[in-house]
Motif scaffolding. Structure first.
Motif, PDB file in Angstrom:
ATOM      1  N   LEU A  71      -7.891   9.022 -19.205  1.00 43.19           N
ATOM      2  CA  LEU A  71      -7.512   8.577 -18.874  1.00 43.19           C
ATOM      3  C   LEU A  71      -7.145   8.700 -17.380  1.00 43.19           C
ATOM      4  O   LEU A  71      -7.261   9.635 -16.422  1.00 43.19           O
ATOM      5  CB  LEU A  71      -5.877   8.777 -19.523  1.00 43.19           C
ATOM      6  N   ALA A  72      -6.159   7.439 -16.715  1.00 43.21           N
ATOM      7  CA  ALA A  72      -5.761   8.164 -15.735  1.00 43.21           C
ATOM      8  C   ALA A  72      -5.084   9.462 -15.386  1.00 43.21           C
ATOM      9  O   ALA A  72      -4.599   9.556 -16.266  1.00 43.21           O
ATOM     10  CB  ALA A  72      -4.695   6.663 -14.611  1.00 43.21           C
ATOM     11  N   PRO A  73      -5.133  10.259 -14.003  1.00 45.64           N
ATOM     12  CA  PRO A  73      -4.991  11.517 -14.037  1.00 45.64           C
ATOM     13  C   PRO A  73      -3.369  11.300 -13.981  1.00 45.64           C
ATOM     14  O   PRO A  73      -2.636  12.767 -14.232  1.00 45.64           O
ATOM     15  CB  PRO A  73      -5.493  11.651 -13.061  1.00 45.64           C
ATOM     16  N   LEU A  74      -2.328  10.541 -13.342  1.00 43.45           N
ATOM     17  CA  LEU A  74      -1.022   9.601 -13.448  1.00 43.45           C
ATOM     18  C   LEU A  74      -1.035   8.971 -13.901  1.00 43.45           C
ATOM     19  O   LEU A  74      -1.489   7.503 -13.903  1.00 43.45           O
ATOM     20  CB  LEU A  74      -0.801   9.801 -11.972  1.00 43.45           C
ATOM     21  N   SER A  75       0.150   9.098 -14.968  1.00 40.87           N
ATOM     22  CA  SER A  75       1.016   7.455 -15.442  1.00 40.87           C
ATOM     23  C   SER A  75       1.419   6.440 -14.687  1.00 40.87           C
ATOM     24  O   SER A  75       2.458   6.663 -13.568  1.00 40.87           O
ATOM     25  CB  SER A  75       1.671   7.955 -16.760  1.00 40.87           C
ATOM     26  N   ARG A  76       1.709   5.369 -15.050  1.00 40.37           N
ATOM     27  CA  ARG A  76       2.066   4.746 -14.072  1.00 40.37           C
ATOM     28  C   ARG A  76       3.584   4.990 -13.944  1.00 40.37           C
ATOM     29  O   ARG A  76       4.025   4.923 -12.996  1.00 40.37           O
ATOM     30  CB  ARG A  76       2.671   3.114 -14.704  1.00 40.37           C
ATOM     31  N   GLU A  77       4.301   5.978 -14.864  1.00 42.25           N
ATOM     32  CA  GLU A  77       5.969   6.559 -14.724  1.00 42.25           C
ATOM     33  C   GLU A  77       5.446   7.430 -13.456  1.00 42.25           C
ATOM     34  O   GLU A  77       6.537   7.906 -12.882  1.00 42.25           O
ATOM     35  CB  GLU A  77       6.202   6.362 -15.838  1.00 42.25           C
ATOM     36  N   GLU A  78       4.492   8.272 -12.909  1.00 37.90           N
ATOM     37  CA  GLU A  78       3.933   9.211 -12.840  1.00 37.90           C
ATOM     38  C   GLU A  78       4.400   8.901 -11.790  1.00 37.90           C
ATOM     39  O   GLU A  78       4.733   9.341 -10.567  1.00 37.90           O
ATOM     40  CB  GLU A  78       3.508  10.185 -12.831  1.00 37.90           C
ATOM     41  N   VAL A  79       3.613   7.659 -10.993  1.00 38.95           N
ATOM     42  CA  VAL A  79       3.332   6.925  -9.969  1.00 38.95           C
ATOM     43  C   VAL A  79       4.795   5.828  -9.327  1.00 38.95           C
ATOM     44  O   VAL A  79       4.592   6.672  -7.847  1.00 38.95           O
ATOM     45  CB  VAL A  79       2.128   5.656  -9.925  1.00 38.95           C
ATOM     46  N   GLY A  80       4.938   5.503  -9.623  1.00 40.61           N
ATOM     47  CA  GLY A  80       5.564   4.789  -9.402  1.00 40.61           C
ATOM     48  C   GLY A  80       6.122   4.008  -8.021  1.00 40.61           C
ATOM     49  O   GLY A  80       6.634   2.102  -8.581  1.00 40.61           O
ATOM     50  N   LEU A  81       5.368   4.127  -6.928  1.00 31.78           N
ATOM     51  CA  LEU A  81       4.502   3.319  -5.937  1.00 31.78           C
ATOM     52  C   LEU A  81       3.489   3.443  -5.406  1.00 31.78           C
ATOM     53  O   LEU A  81       3.408   5.121  -5.241  1.00 31.78           O
ATOM     54  CB  LEU A  81       5.979   3.755  -5.016  1.00 31.78           C
ATOM     55  N   VAL A  82       3.518   2.644  -5.123  1.00 35.21           N
ATOM     56  CA  VAL A  82       1.351   2.119  -4.880  1.00 35.21           C
ATOM     57  C   VAL A  82       1.962   1.757  -3.172  1.00 35.21           C
ATOM     58  O   VAL A  82       1.791   0.300  -3.052  1.00 35.21           O
ATOM     59  CB  VAL A  82       0.318   1.825  -5.153  1.00 35.21           C
ATOM     60  N   ARG A  83       1.185   3.261  -2.367  1.00 35.72           N
ATOM     61  CA  ARG A  83       1.359   2.327  -0.800  1.00 35.72           C
ATOM     62  C   ARG A  83      -0.308   2.170  -0.425  1.00 35.72           C
ATOM     63  O   ARG A  83      -1.238   3.407  -0.925  1.00 35.72           O
ATOM     64  CB  ARG A  83       2.543   3.146   0.111  1.00 35.72           C
ATOM     65  N   CYS A  84      -0.498   1.652   0.229  1.00 36.04           N
ATOM     66  CA  CYS A  84      -1.955   0.817   0.590  1.00 36.04           C
ATOM     67  C   CYS A  84      -2.337   0.691   2.286  1.00 36.04           C
ATOM     68  O   CYS A  84      -1.151   0.130   2.834  1.00 36.04           O
ATOM     69  CB  CYS A  84      -2.671  -0.465   0.101  1.00 36.04           C
ATOM     70  N   LEU A  85      -3.393   0.649   2.486  1.00 41.19           N
ATOM     71  CA  LEU A  85      -3.683   0.222   3.915  1.00 41.19           C
ATOM     72  C   LEU A  85      -4.378  -0.234   3.961  1.00 41.19           C
ATOM     73  O   LEU A  85      -5.696  -0.263   3.601  1.00 41.19           O
ATOM     74  CB  LEU A  85      -3.911   1.811   4.665  1.00 41.19           C
ATOM     75  N   GLY A  86      -4.926  -0.911   4.923  1.00 44.17           N
ATOM     76  CA  GLY A  86      -5.754  -2.087   5.324  1.00 44.17           C
ATOM     77  C   GLY A  86      -6.683  -2.121   6.482  1.00 44.17           C
ATOM     78  O   GLY A  86      -5.795  -1.371   7.465  1.00 44.17           O
ATOM     79  N   LEU A  87      -7.557  -2.276   6.187  1.00 35.84           N
ATOM     80  CA  LEU A  87      -8.735  -2.371   7.742  1.00 35.84           C
ATOM     81  C   LEU A  87      -8.030  -1.166   8.276  1.00 35.84           C
ATOM     82  O   LEU A  87      -7.848  -0.628   9.545  1.00 35.84           O
ATOM     83  CB  LEU A  87      -7.442  -3.246   8.643  1.00 35.84           C
ATOM     84  N   ASN A  88      -8.165   0.430   7.897  1.00 28.17           N
ATOM     85  CA  ASN A  88      -8.604   1.559   8.246  1.00 28.17           C
ATOM     86  C   ASN A  88      -9.851   1.969   8.414  1.00 28.17           C
ATOM     87  O   ASN A  88      -9.801   3.644   9.155  1.00 28.17           O
ATOM     88  CB  ASN A  88      -7.419   2.526   7.701  1.00 28.17           C
ATOM     89  N   TYR A  89     -10.600   1.623   8.350  1.00 30.58           N
ATOM     90  CA  TYR A  89     -11.882   2.283   9.069  1.00 30.58           C
ATOM     91  C   TYR A  89     -12.824   1.611  10.512  1.00 30.58           C
ATOM     92  O   TYR A  89     -12.740   0.153   9.768  1.00 30.58           O
ATOM     93  CB  TYR A  89     -12.928   2.185   8.144  1.00 30.58           C
ATOM     94  N   ALA A  90     -12.978   2.083  11.676  1.00 27.45           N
ATOM     95  CA  ALA A  90     -13.380   1.121  12.442  1.00 27.45           C
ATOM     96  C   ALA A  90     -15.177   0.291  11.403  1.00 27.45           C
ATOM     97  O   ALA A  90     -15.403  -0.728  12.331  1.00 27.45           O
ATOM     98  CB  ALA A  90     -13.966   2.318  13.482  1.00 27.45           C
ATOM     99  N   ASP A  91     -16.076   1.358  10.923  1.00 22.73           N
ATOM    100  CA  ASP A  91     -17.115   0.245  10.354  1.00 22.73           C
ATOM    101  C   ASP A  91     -17.005  -1.257   9.940  1.00 22.73           C
ATOM    102  O   ASP A  91     -17.014  -2.069  10.165  1.00 22.73           O
ATOM    103  CB  ASP A  91     -17.757   1.316  10.087  1.00 22.73           C
ATOM    104  N   HIS A  92     -15.752  -0.648   8.868  1.00 25.90           N
ATOM    105  CA  HIS A  92     -14.754  -1.644   8.184  1.00 25.90           C
ATOM    106  C   HIS A  92     -14.063  -3.344   9.257  1.00 25.90           C
ATOM    107  O   HIS A  92     -14.618  -4.120   8.935  1.00 25.90           O
ATOM    108  CB  HIS A  92     -14.211  -1.535   7.179  1.00 25.90           C
ATOM    109  N   ALA A  93     -13.831  -2.927  10.184  1.00 24.51           N
ATOM    110  CA  ALA A  93     -12.979  -3.251  10.872  1.00 24.51           C
ATOM    111  C   ALA A  93     -14.368  -4.132  11.698  1.00 24.51           C
ATOM    112  O   ALA A  93     -14.024  -6.046  11.828  1.00 24.51           O
ATOM    113  CB  ALA A  93     -11.654  -2.944  11.639  1.00 24.51           C
ATOM    114  N   ALA A  94     -15.916  -3.911  12.312  1.00 24.90           N
ATOM    115  CA  ALA A  94     -16.660  -4.551  12.782  1.00 24.90           C
ATOM    116  C   ALA A  94     -17.381  -5.377  11.980  1.00 24.90           C
ATOM    117  O   ALA A  94     -17.661  -6.130  12.187  1.00 24.90           O
ATOM    118  CB  ALA A  94     -17.065  -2.999  13.360  1.00 24.90           C
TER     119      ALA A  94
END
Length: 302
Positions: A71-94
């Motif tokens: 299974l996923a190592p954490l359940s949805r209830e354990e995670v609670g909130l998912v934060r994400c960063l966009g455009l955080n690699y120099a090579d990806h931005a390029a």
């Protein structure tokens, strides 16, 4: 502030063959890529862990269990909130012809988007046909917060990390770019794999030296390193904790390196039947998920 230290080095969450119940455990084979082994239907044994994945005091026992379903190592209830960063690699931005951001680009995902190893990534009918909506892969080092963090300094930031895992930030580019809906385009039900295991933070003292890859249908499409992050893990945690409490169990997906599909010529997109995997080094391993296009009135798999 002392760093979090767990008794376990790697933690998996699974249904045991012996009990048909959900357990957490430490793989007996310390070098086994558990995600790949599960996908290949190879046997996986684990020492049962008594307690919660989020409790550093949880104890590894000598009781050995057999993994029936990983299974996923954490359940949805354990995670609670998912934060994400966009455009955080120099090579990806390029590769996307976009300027490096001055500050971290933050967006959120609903926990209903989270799935585990070998669970199909479901392309909703809403974002079909795929030729228009361009579903895309993004391998991401994912941080698991282990204790409440608010207004922390960069110097202390890693002391709040419980573990690291892999994430695949499946993105539907038409809605992201043309409709300008970052949260919506990256948050559909059953579209964000995480896993296959947690690797304790104390075993990865430098999260800026971690390799990561994406493979689709046997072809390596992303091959990068966290050294190319624009905002490193310390900076990210310090920034996101300003005036905001990062709760234990919440996760931070830290961005993706170059090689995404929508910038290729012609654009490459995920489609029904694709065999997709992301791999992250330092003991995290391979997270495999097939791609299926939704047919009929399918319900979210909770």
């Amino acid at each position: 502030m002392l760093p979090i230290r767990t008794q376990w080095t790697r933690l998996i969450r699974f249904v045991a063959a012996e009990t048909a119940q959900v357990h957490i455990g430490e793989p007996v084979d310390s070098k086994l890529d558990v995600g790949l082994a599960f996908h290949q239907k190879k046997p996986i044994k684990a020492y049962e862990i008594i307690g919660s994945a989020l409790d550093p005091k949880s104890q590894v026992t000598k009781n050995v269990l057999t993994v029936k379903e990983l299974l996923a190592p954490l359940s949805r209830e354990e995670v609670g909130l998912v934060r994400c960063l966009g455009l955080n690699y120099a090579d990806h931005a390029a590769e996307a012809n976009l300027a490096k951001p001055t500050y971290p680009v933050l967006f959120y995902k609903p926990v209903n988007s989270l799935i585990g190893p070998d669970v199909p990534v479901t392309v909703p009918k809403h974002v079909q046909p795929v030729e228009k909506h361009l579903p895309d892969y993004e391998v991401e080092l994912t941080v698991v917060i282990g204790k409440a963090a608010k207004n922390v300094s960069e110097a202390d930031a890693l002391d709040y990390v419980l573990a690291y895992t892999a994430g695949n930030d499946i993105s539907f580019r038409y809605h992201q770019m043309a409709v300008s809906q970052w949260n919506f385009s990256k948050g559909y039900d059953n579209t964000t794999p995480i896993g296959p295991c947690l690797v304790a933070a104390h075993t990865i003292p430098d999260p800026q030296n971690v390799p990561l890859k994406t493979t689709v249908n046997g072809k390596v499409l992303q091959d990068g390193t966290t050294a190319d992050q624009i905002f490193n893990v310390r900076q990210t945690i310090a920034f996101l904790s300003q005036g905001t409490t990062l709760l234990p169990g919440s996760i931070i997906m830290t961005g993706t390196p170059k090689g995404v599909g929508f910038v290729k010529k012609p654009p490459q997109f995920l489609k029904d039947g694709d065999d997709m995997s992301v791999w992250i080094g330092n003991g995290i391993g391979t997270l495999v998920n097939p791609v299926v296009e939704e047919r009929g009135n399918e319900k979210a798999k909770l």
